[in-house]
Write an enzyme that holds these catalytic residues in place. Structure first.
Site, PDB file in Angstrom:
ATOM      1  N   SER A   1       0.829  -1.190   0.000  1.00  0.00           N
ATOM      2  CA  SER A   1       0.000   0.000   0.000  1.00  0.00           C
ATOM      3  C   SER A   1       0.876   1.257   0.000  1.00  0.00           C
ATOM      4  CB  SER A   1      -0.928  -0.047   1.207  1.00  0.00           C
ATOM      5  OG  SER A   1      -1.959   0.878   1.078  1.00  0.00           O
TER       6      SER A   1
ATOM      7  N   ASP B   1      -8.382  -6.824  -4.662  1.00  0.00           N
ATOM      8  CA  ASP B   1      -8.022  -5.494  -4.158  1.00  0.00           C
ATOM      9  C   ASP B   1      -8.613  -4.443  -5.091  1.00  0.00           C
ATOM     10  OD1 ASP B   1      -6.842  -3.166  -3.307  1.00  0.00           O
ATOM     11  OD2 ASP B   1      -4.793  -3.931  -3.318  1.00  0.00           O
TER      12      ASP B   1
ATOM     13  N   HIS C   1      -7.560  -5.566  -0.318  1.00  0.00           N
ATOM     14  CA  HIS C   1      -6.303  -4.828  -0.175  1.00  0.00           C
ATOM     15  C   HIS C   1      -5.496  -5.314   1.037  1.00  0.00           C
ATOM     16  CE1 HIS C   1      -3.538  -1.545  -0.619  1.00  0.00           C
ATOM     17  NE2 HIS C   1      -3.827  -1.058   0.562  1.00  0.00           N
TER      18      HIS C   1
END
Lengths: 242, 390
Positions: B160, B326, B359
């Protein structure tokens, strides 16, 4: 792209444990891949499209010290390659080749995959653009056993190289060796070298443009390059390796 | 919440948390034009640096993460956020590699951030803290590695926002990055992601206790706003399939709906819990600053609009990893990155891992992720000539 077409198993652990055993490692490669491996010189920059489980790429990286990259559609194939230390991206010959610059590789390999692309002609043009040379192998649909299959039984042919039944085959653009040569001529791709292989993967000493090769060969392996000159006549190759 | 909240009211500089602190005296030129410093970097290390300092791996943490990768969090006591990945014999093997993770600039776990005291005023920085960027975070980390005497990192990795830092490292200091593994990341923050961040920020700002950002000086904390921000964000970290698998329409400790606004559904209860535990360990202004840094991230813009030129001439080996479910950093963003890297003939691997964990998958037990990363690092170690003989 037909992932399962490249199912030649490779014993990575053994290859790692015996790095000197190049010959026996080559022996474990599928015949057509072995022939392709022989065509590639040491230290070359190589892109193997549809690299499957990475058998050819691993061999080239370990024993020919090539700067090797791979592209493969199946997630399991890519994961296995990357998990074994190969540089492989998940991608598709129709969609993911455009980004590469001209002449990015010395050799681009497309083995047993062309017939599974959506736009084989465009793919071929891209191959010779991004690679100084392209090595393309494909099953010959003019092979006598395939012709017999259709003629005698009237069923869609299934063979060593074309293993899927018609309703689930990824091979949507099958061609004969003659078809392939004609397309190369049409789009001005130079055929630098060609080898036709029999059922056992042994090379035939046959002219690939002749009708005998188109009948007897189960597959063809072609070395191609972009025709940058005016003439389309195939120039003799300088050496055995590209 | 109240006991731990009052504990958390003591800002980072007043805590006795485990780990290292580096005081950087030379000011840092930030993207916003301010020379910022002196400042502190709080960091953790695991494993041992080898003699030629070639086995260092920098782990970059995400928005709500911190430097406690593989040991218990000093506030919550929960295990480190990547303790399944970092440790002896694990993928980031501490018997083999020297792992460094620093709290990002603007964070709230020891590295200087908006809750720290501005030496000029004697008050917490609050909104007078300069707006920082992902590039600024990386510049600060570079100072730390210079201090540690590490010229070249064997690998930089993170998920991320951590993956954004990985990309920034590869673009800004290519000669210092042997291998780069951005996971569930992108070369820019999408409009949708900026939109979600804005919702979170507005929730904080709308909380009366936020008090124009001066809540620490006034002895307040905008816990309700921060909790809502976290709840909204948390939804984006999951997938519809994962939410359905975990909660479905199940009710929370009751047999029927109550015709009211209690947390009737398990999913509501879960989100409320996520929100209320987050405020114990996170500073609201840090949340504003770090989300802003992510919003501003666009590697292409930094390089004249062309993403490939960010990586021109790179010799780093890349392994891009995305997850099928995701939707915050979808595979298409990773693929764009792969194309940009291909355009400059970079050495790149790309794997999309099938999972319904969304995610958050990079933080969870994903065997394919571990297998891929382990294989990639083994291959890189071979190329780097890293042996196990130290």
């Amino acid at each position: 792209m037909a992932a399962s077409n490249r199912s030649a198993a490779l014993d990575f652990e053994r290859a790692e444990a015996h790095p000197a055993a190049a010959d026996s490692a080559a022996g474990r490669l599928r015949r057509d891949l072995r022939l392709i491996a022989e065509m590639i010189g040491p230290g070359a920059r190589v892109l193997d499209i549809g690299c499957g489980d990475g058998a050819l790429l691993a061999y080239l990286v370990r024993h020919k010290n090539v700067d090797g990259r791979g592209m493969e559609l199946s997630q399991s194939g890519v994961n296995s390659c990357v998990a074994h230390g190969l540089s492989v991206i998940q991608g598709d010959a129709d969609r993911d080749l455009e980004a590469y610059t001209n002449g990015a590789f010395d050799v681009v390999v497309l083995s047993q995959t062309l017939q599974a692309t959506r736009q084989p002609r465009k793919v071929l043009e891209t191959l010779v653009r991004i690679g100084r040379r392209a090595i393309v192998s494909f099953p010959n649909f003019g092979f006598w056993r395939i012709r017999m299959h259709l003629l005698v039984w009237g069923r869609m042919p299934v063979s060593n190289l074309l293993t899927h039944p018609w309703y689930e085959t990824p091979n949507i653009h099958l061609c004969t060796i003659r078809d392939f040569v004609a397309m190369c001529d049409e789009i001005g791709v130079r055929v630098e070298r060609s080898v036709t292989l029999d059922r056992h993967g042994r090379p035939y000493p046959l002219d690939p443009r002749g009708s005998l090769a188109n009948l007897l060969a189960e597959q063809g392996v072609f070395v191609l390059s972009e025709n940058r000159g005016k003439t389309s006549a195939a120039a003799p190759m300088a050496g055995w390796r590209v | 919440m109240s006991a731990s909240t009052s504990l958390r009211l003591r800002p980072a500089w007043d805590q006795n948390w485990p780990g290292y602190r580096l005081l950087v005296c030379e000011p840092l030129r930030l993207d916003c034009g301010i020379d910022f410093g002196p400042f502190t970097i709080a960091y953790q290390t695991y494993g041992t640096l080898n003699l030629d300092r070639s086995n260092a791996i920098l782990v970059c943490h995400a928005l709500s993460g911190d430097q406690y990768v593989a040991d218990p969090h000093p506030i919550t006591g929960k295990p480190g956020w990547w303790e399944t990945m970092v440790g002896p014999g694990l993928v980031l093997d501490t018997d083999r590699f020297f792992i460094v993770c620093a709290n990002v600039l603007g964070g709230c776990m020891g590295t200087t951030g908006p809750q720290d005291i501005n030496p000029e005023t004697g008050e917490p920085w609050a909104l007078s803290f300069p707006v920082i960027t992902v590039h600024d975070m990386v510049r600060a980390q570079k100072r730390l590695l210079d201090h540690l005497g590490i010229d070249s990192l064997f690998c930089v990795t993170g998920g991320s926002m951590g993956g954004m830092q990985v990309l920034q490292w590869a673009a800004s200091y290519p000669e210092s990055v042997f291998a780069a593994v951005p996971i569930a990341a992108a070369a820019r923050h999408s409009a949708q992601n900026i939109a979600f961040h804005e919702v979170g920020r507005q929730a904080i700002i709308a909380d009366p206790d936020w008090s124009g950002g001066r809540y620490l000086s006034l002895g307040r904390r905008p816990v309700r706003g921060l909790a809502v921000a976290r709840m909204a964000a948390h939804i984006t970290y999951l997938s519809e399939a994962a939410l359905h698998r975990k909660f479905g329409r199940n009710l929370q400790d009751r047999r029927a709906v109550t015709y009211g606004f209690d947390a009737d559904f398990q999913v509501e209860s879960y989100l409320r819990h996520q929100g209320s535990t987050f405020v114990d360990r996170f500073d609201a202004n840090s949340y504003l600053y770090i989300t802003r840094a992510m919003d501003y991230f666009d590697l292409a813009v930094e390089h004249g609009g062309s993403l490939s030129s960010a990586f021109k001439g790179t010799h780093s080996r890349f392994c891009i990893i995305s997850f099928t479910s995701d939707w915050l950093f979808p595979t298409s963003e990773s693929r764009e990155l792969v194309h940009a890297l291909n355009a400059v003939a970079a050495n790149v691997s790309f794997v999309e891992i099938e999972t319904d964990n969304g995610h958050d998958a990079f933080l969870l037990h994903e065997p394919e992720l571990f297998k891929t990363l382990r294989g990639f690092l083994t291959g890189c170690a071979e190329h780097r000539g890293l042996t196990r003989s130290w």
